[in-house]
Design a protein around this motif. Sequence first.
Motif, PDB file in Angstrom:
ATOM      1  N   LEU A  70     -19.875 -53.394  -6.723  1.00  0.00           N
ATOM      2  CA  LEU A  70     -20.203 -52.319  -7.650  1.00  0.00           C
ATOM      3  C   LEU A  70     -18.968 -51.832  -8.404  1.00  0.00           C
ATOM      4  N   SER A  71     -17.782 -52.177  -7.896  1.00  0.00           N
ATOM      5  CA  SER A  71     -16.579 -51.689  -8.550  1.00  0.00           C
ATOM      6  C   SER A  71     -16.415 -52.265  -9.953  1.00  0.00           C
ATOM      7  N   SER A  72     -17.117 -53.381 -10.235  1.00  0.00           N
ATOM      8  CA  SER A  72     -17.031 -53.968 -11.571  1.00  0.00           C
ATOM      9  C   SER A  72     -18.122 -53.459 -12.497  1.00  0.00           C
ATOM     10  N   SER A  73     -19.036 -52.627 -11.978  1.00  0.00           N
ATOM     11  CA  SER A  73     -20.097 -52.077 -12.813  1.00  0.00           C
ATOM     12  C   SER A  73     -19.514 -51.053 -13.777  1.00  0.00           C
ATOM     13  N   ASP A  74     -20.064 -51.043 -14.976  1.00  0.00           N
ATOM     14  CA  ASP A  74     -19.538 -50.139 -15.992  1.00  0.00           C
ATOM     15  C   ASP A  74     -20.389 -48.889 -16.058  1.00  0.00           C
ATOM     16  N   ILE A  75     -19.921 -47.855 -15.406  1.00  0.00           N
ATOM     17  CA  ILE A  75     -20.606 -46.568 -15.385  1.00  0.00           C
ATOM     18  C   ILE A  75     -19.565 -45.478 -15.616  1.00  0.00           C
ATOM     19  N   SER A  76     -20.052 -44.289 -15.932  1.00  0.00           N
ATOM     20  CA  SER A  76     -19.147 -43.154 -16.051  1.00  0.00           C
ATOM     21  C   SER A  76     -18.723 -42.711 -14.656  1.00  0.00           C
ATOM     22  N   ASP A  89     -36.372 -43.577  -4.247  1.00  0.00           N
ATOM     23  CA  ASP A  89     -36.514 -45.022  -4.036  1.00  0.00           C
ATOM     24  C   ASP A  89     -35.195 -45.772  -4.137  1.00  0.00           C
ATOM     25  N   LEU A  90     -34.112 -45.064  -4.395  1.00  0.00           N
ATOM     26  CA  LEU A  90     -32.814 -45.719  -4.522  1.00  0.00           C
ATOM     27  C   LEU A  90     -32.329 -46.240  -3.175  1.00  0.00           C
ATOM     28  N   THR A  91     -31.620 -47.362  -3.208  1.00  0.00           N
ATOM     29  CA  THR A  91     -31.005 -47.907  -2.011  1.00  0.00           C
ATOM     30  C   THR A  91     -29.501 -47.674  -2.064  1.00  0.00           C
ATOM     31  N   MET A  92     -28.807 -47.944  -0.957  1.00  0.00           N
ATOM     32  CA  MET A  92     -27.370 -47.732  -0.893  1.00  0.00           C
ATOM     33  C   MET A  92     -26.653 -48.521  -1.984  1.00  0.00           C
ATOM     34  N   GLY A  93     -25.825 -47.839  -2.741  1.00  0.00           N
ATOM     35  CA  GLY A  93     -25.063 -48.493  -3.795  1.00  0.00           C
ATOM     36  C   GLY A  93     -25.653 -48.372  -5.174  1.00  0.00           C
ATOM     37  N   GLN A  94     -26.897 -47.898  -5.273  1.00  0.00           N
ATOM     38  CA  GLN A  94     -27.500 -47.732  -6.592  1.00  0.00           C
ATOM     39  C   GLN A  94     -27.150 -46.363  -7.160  1.00  0.00           C
ATOM     40  N   PHE A  95     -27.210 -46.255  -8.483  1.00  0.00           N
ATOM     41  CA  PHE A  95     -26.750 -45.052  -9.164  1.00  0.00           C
ATOM     42  C   PHE A  95     -27.916 -44.197  -9.630  1.00  0.00           C
ATOM     43  N   ARG A  96     -27.836 -42.925  -9.340  1.00  0.00           N
ATOM     44  CA  ARG A  96     -28.885 -41.971  -9.695  1.00  0.00           C
ATOM     45  C   ARG A  96     -29.017 -41.855 -11.211  1.00  0.00           C
ATOM     46  N   LEU A  97     -30.250 -41.877 -11.696  1.00  0.00           N
ATOM     47  CA  LEU A  97     -30.605 -41.717 -13.105  1.00  0.00           C
ATOM     48  C   LEU A  97     -30.126 -42.868 -13.993  1.00  0.00           C
ATOM     49  N   LEU A  98     -29.642 -43.952 -13.388  1.00  0.00           N
ATOM     50  CA  LEU A  98     -29.165 -45.083 -14.179  1.00  0.00           C
ATOM     51  C   LEU A  98     -29.848 -46.397 -13.827  1.00  0.00           C
ATOM     52  N   ILE A 112     -21.166 -60.177 -25.436  1.00  0.00           N
ATOM     53  CA  ILE A 112     -20.550 -59.696 -24.195  1.00  0.00           C
ATOM     54  C   ILE A 112     -19.579 -60.746 -23.678  1.00  0.00           C
ATOM     55  N   LYS A 113     -18.377 -60.309 -23.332  1.00  0.00           N
ATOM     56  CA  LYS A 113     -17.319 -61.236 -22.959  1.00  0.00           C
ATOM     57  C   LYS A 113     -17.189 -61.454 -21.453  1.00  0.00           C
ATOM     58  N   ARG A 114     -17.792 -60.610 -20.648  1.00  0.00           N
ATOM     59  CA  ARG A 114     -17.659 -60.757 -19.203  1.00  0.00           C
ATOM     60  C   ARG A 114     -18.950 -60.378 -18.499  1.00  0.00           C
ATOM     61  N   GLU A 115     -19.130 -60.918 -17.307  1.00  0.00           N
ATOM     62  CA  GLU A 115     -20.325 -60.627 -16.534  1.00  0.00           C
ATOM     63  C   GLU A 115     -20.272 -59.205 -15.987  1.00  0.00           C
ATOM     64  N   GLY A 116     -21.433 -58.652 -15.737  1.00  0.00           N
ATOM     65  CA  GLY A 116     -21.510 -57.312 -15.163  1.00  0.00           C
ATOM     66  C   GLY A 116     -22.811 -56.635 -15.516  1.00  0.00           C
ATOM     67  N   ILE A 117     -22.959 -55.419 -15.005  1.00  0.00           N
ATOM     68  CA  ILE A 117     -24.121 -54.588 -15.331  1.00  0.00           C
ATOM     69  C   ILE A 117     -23.616 -53.388 -16.107  1.00  0.00           C
ATOM     70  N   TYR A 118     -24.179 -53.182 -17.268  1.00  0.00           N
ATOM     71  CA  TYR A 118     -23.727 -52.122 -18.168  1.00  0.00           C
ATOM     72  C   TYR A 118     -24.841 -51.095 -18.339  1.00  0.00           C
TER      73      TYR A 118
END
Length: 257
Positions: free
Chosen positions: A14-20, A155-164, A214-220
């Motif tokens: 998750l450290s590579s995920s692009d979130i605020s 319904d969120l699981t560990m590691g998922q982001f609220r409202l995203l 998009i130049k790199r893999e990830g979840i935006y």
Amino acid sequence: MNYFILIILFVPQLSSSDISEPWQIGFQDPATPIMEGIINLHHDLMFFICLISIFVSWMLIKTIWHFNKHTNPKASSLAHGTVIEIIWTVTPAIILLIIAIPSFSLLYALDEIVSPTITIKTIGHQWYWSYEYSDYTNEDGEFLNFDSYMIAEEDLTMGQFRLLEVDNTMVVPVNTHIRIVVSAADVLHSWAVPSLGIKCDAVPGRLNQTSLFIKREGIYYGQCSEICGINHGFMPIAVEAVKLPNYISWISNKFND
């Protein structure tokens, strides 16, 4: 310990995920050339802003210090000066011209639609998004399309982001020119993903388009940026960029579902 830190430690992908991030004041990491250009232009402008702010502050302080009856009891008879007036008129014009050159280049890049390999139609609803991959059809001639709803907090699981988090992410391949066609089915929406440098209005009865590379893999992650009703804050956007073989497998699996 902060729960966010715990998540990053125990779920490293998750450290590579692009979130605020909490207390973030800067940009998210760019994933497209457009967003890189936006960030570079911002940094260039900040250089000029800092110089101008320092100069104007120095002028104000100097004026306050010298133009008072205690420091200079005898007022100056100087009313104006032709040279200084020319300088403070021409200098800002030159600065604006210097700023304009990279600005025009970036604006042109934002509007330019390079021959797309993939076209995806995005439609905003109250309050969810639907996606249509019009380049692919099944045996019955039906396009690949699906709805994307926010995952409820319970319904969120560990590691998922609220409202995203969403139940169906928009999957795209990396290093591919993609055209995004944006519209709305009911009211005004806005499809915005900060890391991709995209903010495109979704207007009922009208098609807007933007490009994506998009130049790199990830979840935006992004969210609707137009106040569209009571659940405006509950229609997030999740774009997953994968390698081309994985994208082909995803398309095939979607048709088989």
